[in-house]
Design an enzyme around this catalytic site. Sequence first.
Site, PDB file in Angstrom:
ATOM      1  N   GLU A 158     101.422 152.172  51.769  1.00 46.80           N
ATOM      2  CA  GLU A 158     100.668 152.725  50.634  1.00 46.80           C
ATOM      3  C   GLU A 158     100.101 154.085  51.014  1.00 46.80           C
ATOM      4  O   GLU A 158      99.423 154.206  52.030  1.00 46.80           O
ATOM      5  CB  GLU A 158      99.506 151.788  50.266  1.00 46.80           C
ATOM      6  N   HIS A 182     101.949 146.854  51.984  1.00 49.99           N
ATOM      7  CA  HIS A 182     102.222 145.670  51.162  1.00 49.99           C
ATOM      8  C   HIS A 182     103.568 145.079  51.567  1.00 49.99           C
ATOM      9  O   HIS A 182     104.549 145.821  51.703  1.00 49.99           O
ATOM     10  CB  HIS A 182     102.250 146.025  49.674  1.00 49.99           C
ATOM     11  N   ARG A 237      92.577 141.026  36.283  1.00 50.98           N
ATOM     12  CA  ARG A 237      92.240 139.857  35.466  1.00 50.98           C
ATOM     13  C   ARG A 237      92.195 138.590  36.295  1.00 50.98           C
ATOM     14  O   ARG A 237      91.523 137.639  35.942  1.00 50.98           O
ATOM     15  CB  ARG A 237      93.262 139.718  34.330  1.00 50.98           C
TER      16      ARG A 237
HETATM   17  N1  PCA Z   1      97.450 140.740  47.940  1.00 56.65           N
HETATM   18  C1  PCA Z   1      96.442 141.077  46.961  1.00 56.65           C
HETATM   19  C2  PCA Z   1      95.137 140.713  47.608  1.00 56.65           C
HETATM   20  C3  PCA Z   1      95.479 139.833  48.766  1.00 56.65           C
HETATM   21  C4  PCA Z   1      96.924 140.006  48.943  1.00 56.65           C
HETATM   22  O1  PCA Z   1      97.603 139.533  49.874  1.00 56.65           O
HETATM   23  C5  PCA Z   1      96.538 142.526  46.487  1.00 56.65           C
HETATM   24  O2  PCA Z   1      97.649 143.088  46.489  1.00 56.65           O
HETATM   25  O3  PCA Z   1      95.518 143.095  46.086  1.00 56.65           O
END
Ligand code: PCA
Length: 194
Positions: A78, A163, A88
């Site tokens: 990121e 991510h 939500r």
């Molecule tokens: N993914 C979520 C929060 C915890 C996780 O593993 C996110 O992308 O915000």
Amino acid sequence: MGVLLTGFEPFGGADTNPSWEAVRRVPEEIAGYRVVKLRLPTVFGQAAELLRGEIARLRPEVVICCGVANGRTSLTPELVAINYRHARIPDNAGQVFLDQPIDPDGPAAYMTRLPVHGMVDAMQAAGLPASLSLSAGAYVCNDVYYALLGCEEAYGHRGLFLHVPGTDVADASQAARGIALCAEMALNDVAANK
Ligand code: PCA
């Protein structure tokens, strides 16, 4: 110290969180540096506080926080953390934030200073699905990223959020290889810019 790696606990009714399953599998040492692992609660504010406390205690050179982004088709470093909460789905403490700043006095965004393009290239060269992401969302992962980059000056680390996709795209050992590659590149970058 060396590298602090974090993953998240499960959320949204899932039994496991692929980010923690991947972080667990990363070797305890990368390029001669010690690796410390921490599992964060999927709770707004609380995860960020715990992270800041561990950074202050351990003083790592590099911190890579990982979370799962279901539906993505690759491992995604990121670039940006934004000063915004909007989701939500309640966090694991039942909190819901809609259209709110994380810190009313903070900057709108932070960008990582680690070489995200090089990380994407390195992961692809290793045969892993990887691409750059320009948004970590507005849920707990972005919350943690905003805190991670916001305390770089105070503690002297360099931070990244990564991510990982669902396990149908990359299993835990593939995601762990991607995380280790990013950590190695981050350590090299920090050493080169000392
Ligand atoms: N993914 C979520 C929060 C915890 C996780 O593993 C996110 O992308 O915000």
